[in-house]
Scaffold this motif. Structure first.
Motif, PDB file in Angstrom:
ATOM      1  N   GLN A 244       0.843  -1.189   0.000  1.00 49.41           N
ATOM      2  CA  GLN A 244       0.000   0.000   0.000  1.00 49.41           C
ATOM      3  C   GLN A 244       0.883   1.246   0.000  1.00 49.41           C
ATOM      4  O   GLN A 244       1.485   1.582   1.022  1.00 49.41           O
ATOM      5  N   VAL A 245       0.970   1.916  -1.115  1.00 49.38           N
ATOM      6  CA  VAL A 245       1.819   3.095  -1.252  1.00 49.38           C
ATOM      7  C   VAL A 245       1.039   4.183  -1.983  1.00 49.38           C
ATOM      8  O   VAL A 245       0.072   3.892  -2.701  1.00 49.38           O
ATOM      9  N   PRO A 246       1.428   5.451  -1.830  1.00 45.72           N
ATOM     10  CA  PRO A 246       0.693   6.541  -2.488  1.00 45.72           C
ATOM     11  C   PRO A 246       1.034   6.726  -3.954  1.00 45.72           C
ATOM     12  O   PRO A 246       0.418   7.549  -4.626  1.00 45.72           O
ATOM     13  N   TRP A 247       2.000   6.008  -4.459  1.00 46.84           N
ATOM     14  CA  TRP A 247       2.328   6.093  -5.875  1.00 46.84           C
ATOM     15  C   TRP A 247       1.762   4.875  -6.597  1.00 46.84           C
ATOM     16  O   TRP A 247       1.383   3.877  -5.974  1.00 46.84           O
ATOM     17  N   THR A 248       1.722   4.960  -7.920  1.00 44.58           N
ATOM     18  CA  THR A 248       1.176   3.881  -8.743  1.00 44.58           C
ATOM     19  C   THR A 248       2.290   3.278  -9.577  1.00 44.58           C
ATOM     20  O   THR A 248       3.031   3.997 -10.254  1.00 44.58           O
ATOM     21  N   VAL A 249       2.419   1.959  -9.531  1.00 40.80           N
ATOM     22  CA  VAL A 249       3.444   1.257 -10.300  1.00 40.80           C
ATOM     23  C   VAL A 249       2.809   0.693 -11.567  1.00 40.80           C
ATOM     24  O   VAL A 249       1.816  -0.030 -11.510  1.00 40.80           O
ATOM     25  N   LEU A 250       3.400   1.057 -12.692  1.00 40.34           N
ATOM     26  CA  LEU A 250       2.932   0.603 -13.994  1.00 40.34           C
ATOM     27  C   LEU A 250       4.090  -0.005 -14.768  1.00 40.34           C
ATOM     28  O   LEU A 250       5.249   0.069 -14.336  1.00 40.34           O
ATOM     29  N   ALA A 251       3.777  -0.578 -15.925  1.00 42.54           N
ATOM     30  CA  ALA A 251       4.806  -1.081 -16.832  1.00 42.54           C
ATOM     31  C   ALA A 251       4.481  -0.601 -18.233  1.00 42.54           C
ATOM     32  O   ALA A 251       3.306  -0.486 -18.612  1.00 42.54           O
ATOM     33  N   ASP A 252       5.516  -0.291 -19.005  1.00 42.70           N
ATOM     34  CA  ASP A 252       5.313   0.156 -20.384  1.00 42.70           C
ATOM     35  C   ASP A 252       4.900  -1.044 -21.254  1.00 42.70           C
ATOM     36  O   ASP A 252       4.769  -2.169 -20.750  1.00 42.70           O
ATOM     37  N   PRO A 253       4.650  -0.854 -22.546  1.00 44.73           N
ATOM     38  CA  PRO A 253       4.140  -1.962 -23.366  1.00 44.73           C
ATOM     39  C   PRO A 253       5.026  -3.199 -23.430  1.00 44.73           C
ATOM     40  O   PRO A 253       4.546  -4.268 -23.841  1.00 44.73           O
ATOM     41  N   GLU A 254       6.307  -3.098 -23.048  1.00 39.57           N
ATOM     42  CA  GLU A 254       7.159  -4.289 -23.027  1.00 39.57           C
ATOM     43  C   GLU A 254       7.559  -4.683 -21.610  1.00 39.57           C
ATOM     44  O   GLU A 254       8.505  -5.440 -21.410  1.00 39.57           O
ATOM     45  N   GLY A 255       6.824  -4.177 -20.618  1.00 41.91           N
ATOM     46  CA  GLY A 255       7.005  -4.663 -19.255  1.00 41.91           C
ATOM     47  C   GLY A 255       8.019  -3.926 -18.413  1.00 41.91           C
ATOM     48  O   GLY A 255       8.314  -4.368 -17.291  1.00 41.91           O
ATOM     49  N   ASN A 256       8.568  -2.812 -18.896  1.00 41.71           N
ATOM     50  CA  ASN A 256       9.525  -2.049 -18.098  1.00 41.71           C
ATOM     51  C   ASN A 256       8.781  -1.230 -17.049  1.00 41.71           C
ATOM     52  O   ASN A 256       7.964  -0.373 -17.376  1.00 41.71           O
ATOM     53  N   GLU A 257       9.085  -1.491 -15.780  1.00 38.78           N
ATOM     54  CA  GLU A 257       8.357  -0.863 -14.696  1.00 38.78           C
ATOM     55  C   GLU A 257       8.700   0.624 -14.563  1.00 38.78           C
ATOM     56  O   GLU A 257       9.821   1.035 -14.836  1.00 38.78           O
ATOM     57  N   PHE A 258       7.718   1.402 -14.112  1.00 41.63           N
ATOM     58  CA  PHE A 258       7.949   2.799 -13.744  1.00 41.63           C
ATOM     59  C   PHE A 258       6.896   3.199 -12.734  1.00 41.63           C
ATOM     60  O   PHE A 258       5.897   2.490 -12.531  1.00 41.63           O
ATOM     61  N   CYS A 259       7.108   4.329 -12.060  1.00 42.75           N
ATOM     62  CA  CYS A 259       6.193   4.781 -11.021  1.00 42.75           C
ATOM     63  C   CYS A 259       5.632   6.151 -11.368  1.00 42.75           C
ATOM     64  O   CYS A 259       6.365   7.021 -11.856  1.00 42.75           O
ATOM     65  N   VAL A 260       4.340   6.328 -11.118  1.00 47.07           N
ATOM     66  CA  VAL A 260       3.710   7.644 -11.193  1.00 47.07           C
ATOM     67  C   VAL A 260       3.557   8.116  -9.751  1.00 47.07           C
ATOM     68  O   VAL A 260       2.742   7.577  -8.993  1.00 47.07           O
ATOM     69  N   LEU A 261       4.354   9.090  -9.375  1.00 53.47           N
ATOM     70  CA  LEU A 261       4.416   9.511  -7.978  1.00 53.47           C
ATOM     71  C   LEU A 261       3.246  10.405  -7.604  1.00 53.47           C
ATOM     72  O   LEU A 261       2.697  11.127  -8.441  1.00 53.47           O
ATOM     73  N   GLU A 262       2.892  10.373  -6.335  1.00 52.89           N
ATOM     74  CA  GLU A 262       2.019  11.394  -5.785  1.00 52.89           C
ATOM     75  C   GLU A 262       2.771  12.728  -5.789  1.00 52.89           C
ATOM     76  O   GLU A 262       4.004  12.729  -5.891  1.00 52.89           O
ATOM     77  N   PRO A 263       2.078  13.867  -5.742  1.00 56.62           N
ATOM     78  CA  PRO A 263       2.808  15.146  -5.791  1.00 56.62           C
ATOM     79  C   PRO A 263       3.787  15.293  -4.624  1.00 56.62           C
ATOM     80  O   PRO A 263       3.426  15.044  -3.476  1.00 56.62           O
ATOM     81  N   ARG A 264       5.022  15.656  -4.961  1.00 59.88           N
ATOM     82  CA  ARG A 264       6.061  15.880  -3.954  1.00 59.88           C
ATOM     83  C   ARG A 264       6.766  17.192  -4.269  1.00 59.88           C
ATOM     84  O   ARG A 264       7.163  17.439  -5.410  1.00 59.88           O
TER      85      ARG A 264
END
Length: 246
Positions: free
Chosen positions: A104-124
């Motif tokens: 449970q974290v305030p950011w969202t973890v996604l992956a691009d179309p080939e599975g490379n992970e990245f995070c969309v952070l909450e405002p900081r």
């Protein structure tokens, strides 16, 4: 002597598709100067960009395995509404939810179309002026050791270092951060995402490579053959390349 990050390399089977995804995700443009797809700010290809660290999507024959990348991007947002809008837009572009043990974290973890992970952070507040990429994040076992190596390798400023986290940023105070996060994971496959470093005009690449070797970098053979750049690994085995000065 010192080096600067030129861009982040992302390996992809379909470099054009992944490049277009990241261009749309960041609000930048995708350029195809050759076999790779370069992603940078709109208005024409400027390389190296004086502020941002661009993305260079490189075609490779092998798809990503299920292994989590040791390097990923964090994307900045300005409000909770912006975060929600960006996550929805990225999913519409082809991103998918990713589980990397985040809980449970305030950011969202996604992956691009080939599975490379990245995070969309909450405002900081710390990322208010970075542009769309807040940080380039590297998993490591020893942030202190990474801070020593990368702080000496580059002309970026060390902002913070602890047992769990180290942060560097351009001495000009612009663009994204480079962050090292402590994790128990060890590398089992070659890095899918890595940094390319660039000497300044007039500096000697061979001398820079020798300096990095003295700092603890090791030579790396990834099947690159006879190329004008030099492939190395940092003291924890993270791949990176030293390019010929522009």
């Amino acid at each position: 002597m010192a080096l600067r990050p030129a861009h982040v390399i992302i390996k992809a089977v379909d470099a054009s598709t992944v490049g277009r995804f990241w261009a749309e995700a960041l609000g930048w443009s995708a350029y195809s100067p050759g076999a790779t797809t370069y992603v940078g700010p709109a208005g024409g290809l400027v390389w190296p960009d004086p502020v941002v660290v661009g993305l260079d999507v490189v075609p490779v024959p092998e798809p990503k395995t299920a292994t989590k990348n040791r390097v990923h991007l964090d994307l900045a947002t300005t409000s909770e509404a912006h975060q929600a809008e960006l996550v929805a837009r990225l999913k519409a572009l082809g991103a998918t939810p990713a589980q990397v043990g985040q809980g449970q974290v305030p950011w969202t973890v996604l992956a691009d179309p080939e599975g490379n992970e990245f995070c969309v952070l909450e405002p900081r507040e710390v990322y208010r002026d970075t542009g769309p990429i807040a940080a380039m994040v590297v998993d490591c076992m020893d942030p202190w050791a990474m801070a020593r190596f990368w702080g000496a390798a580059m002309d970026w400023t060390l902002h913070e270092v602890s047992d769990d986290h180290a942060t560097l940023r351009s001495a000009k105070g612009v663009g994204p951060y480079l962050e090292f996060l402590r994790t128990p994971d060890v590398q089992t496959v070659p890095d899918r995402v890595h940094l390319d470093l660039l000497p300044y005009p007039g500096d000697d690449k061979a001398a820079e490579v020798a300096r990095l070797r003295a700092l603890g970098a090791t030579a790396l053979d990834v099947g690159q053959g006879d190329v004008p750049w030099t492939c190395l690994a940092d003291p924890e085995g993270h791949e990176f390349c030293v390019l010929a000065p522009s």
